[in-house]
Design an enzyme around this catalytic site. Sequence first.
Site, PDB file in Angstrom:
ATOM      1  N   LYS A 127      41.500  32.530  32.984  1.00  0.00           N
ATOM      2  CA  LYS A 127      40.377  32.425  32.044  1.00  0.00           C
ATOM      3  C   LYS A 127      40.837  32.423  30.597  1.00  0.00           C
ATOM      4  O   LYS A 127      41.820  33.085  30.256  1.00  0.00           O
ATOM      5  CB  LYS A 127      39.415  33.607  32.243  1.00  0.00           C
TER       6      LYS A 127
ATOM      7  N   SER B  13      29.826  37.359  33.100  1.00  0.00           N
ATOM      8  CA  SER B  13      30.331  37.250  31.727  1.00  0.00           C
ATOM      9  C   SER B  13      30.487  35.793  31.317  1.00  0.00           C
ATOM     10  O   SER B  13      30.217  35.426  30.167  1.00  0.00           O
ATOM     11  CB  SER B  13      31.678  37.962  31.604  1.00  0.00           C
TER      12      SER B  13
ATOM     13  N   HIS C 141      28.024  44.838  35.168  1.00  0.00           N
ATOM     14  CA  HIS C 141      29.202  45.725  35.225  1.00  0.00           C
ATOM     15  C   HIS C 141      28.760  47.192  35.208  1.00  0.00           C
ATOM     16  O   HIS C 141      29.302  48.019  35.948  1.00  0.00           O
ATOM     17  CB  HIS C 141      30.108  45.485  34.017  1.00  0.00           C
TER      18      HIS C 141
ATOM     19  N   ARG D  36      28.177  39.783  44.098  1.00  0.00           N
ATOM     20  CA  ARG D  36      26.828  39.259  43.848  1.00  0.00           C
ATOM     21  C   ARG D  36      26.411  38.291  44.936  1.00  0.00           C
ATOM     22  O   ARG D  36      25.242  38.006  45.111  1.00  0.00           O
ATOM     23  CB  ARG D  36      26.797  38.545  42.483  1.00  0.00           C
TER      24      ARG D  36
HETATM   25  O1  PNS Z   1      36.516  40.037  35.913  1.00  0.00           O
HETATM   26  P1  PNS Z   1      37.562  39.208  36.609  1.00  0.00           P
HETATM   27  O2  PNS Z   1      38.126  38.160  35.665  1.00  0.00           O
HETATM   28  O3  PNS Z   1      37.041  38.597  37.875  1.00  0.00           O
HETATM   29  O4  PNS Z   1      38.741  40.193  37.028  1.00  0.00           O
HETATM   30  C1  PNS Z   1      39.947  39.710  37.568  1.00  0.00           C
HETATM   31  C2  PNS Z   1      41.092  40.674  37.230  1.00  0.00           C
HETATM   32  C3  PNS Z   1      41.235  40.785  35.714  1.00  0.00           C
HETATM   33  C4  PNS Z   1      40.789  42.027  37.818  1.00  0.00           C
HETATM   34  C5  PNS Z   1      42.413  40.113  37.840  1.00  0.00           C
HETATM   35  O5  PNS Z   1      42.707  38.872  37.271  1.00  0.00           O
HETATM   36  C6  PNS Z   1      43.593  41.085  37.661  1.00  0.00           C
HETATM   37  O6  PNS Z   1      43.740  42.002  38.441  1.00  0.00           O
HETATM   38  N1  PNS Z   1      44.412  40.876  36.588  1.00  0.00           N
HETATM   39  C7  PNS Z   1      45.535  41.746  36.273  1.00  0.00           C
HETATM   40  C8  PNS Z   1      46.878  41.096  36.686  1.00  0.00           C
HETATM   41  C9  PNS Z   1      47.066  41.171  38.196  1.00  0.00           C
HETATM   42  O7  PNS Z   1      47.283  42.219  38.767  1.00  0.00           O
HETATM   43  N2  PNS Z   1      46.973  39.993  38.848  1.00  0.00           N
HETATM   44  C10 PNS Z   1      47.072  39.880  40.298  1.00  0.00           C
HETATM   45  C11 PNS Z   1      45.692  40.050  40.942  1.00  0.00           C
HETATM   46  S1  PNS Z   1      45.756  39.852  42.693  1.00  0.00           S
END
Ligand code: PNS
Length: 171
Positions: free
Chosen positions: A41, A130, A17, A93
């Site tokens: 998650k 993570s 990150h 990645r």
């Molecule tokens: O590190 P991650 O878990 O891959 O990140 C994913 C994350 C947290 C960025 C995504 O789940 C997110 O944007 N969550 C906030 C709620 C939202 O806007 N959901 C719609 C995403 S298209």
Amino acid sequence: MSIAVCPGSFDPITLGHLDLIRRARSMFDQVVVGVARNSTKRALLDPEERVALAREALVEVGLDAGVRVEQVPGLLVDFCRGVGAQAIVKGLRGGADFDAELPMALMNRHVGGIETVFVIGDPALAHIASSLVRDVARFGGPIDDLVPTGAREAVRAAVRRQGNDAGGERG
Ligand code: PNS
């Protein structure tokens, strides 16, 4: 003033990150690290702790100028609009990341009109996720060269609290 949001679960923040945030900062005047909820998650750390660890890590690596950390309370696109961001920056990645990120990028553009910029991270860090850090920690493995200093003990303590039940989720 160009502003980007680097969103993620940051559960916990990793060296990967930090590499991504550094690359984002090289392209944008300001970077807002958005600690968000991923409904697919099961979290190890609570959001406040993830924010605190990310802030501490940025200071530790000297990346705190022009970078701040905030919690994303709801929809990512609303957060991006609120902070005046022109783009979301995410790291890739490999192909699996692209497959996971593409629908999110398209959805964020659909619902919020915001573009996503994909950045290729340092290949030396490409194995760091993570989810894998949590897994290694849950089974007592070494995580010290995967996460910033402050996150090491925080992750170990959270694992002790939660036990080593992985809970089924990945990522
Ligand atoms: O590190 P991650 O878990 O891959 O990140 C994913 C994350 C947290 C960025 C995504 O789940 C997110 O944007 N969550 C906030 C709620 C939202 O806007 N959901 C719609 C995403 S298209």
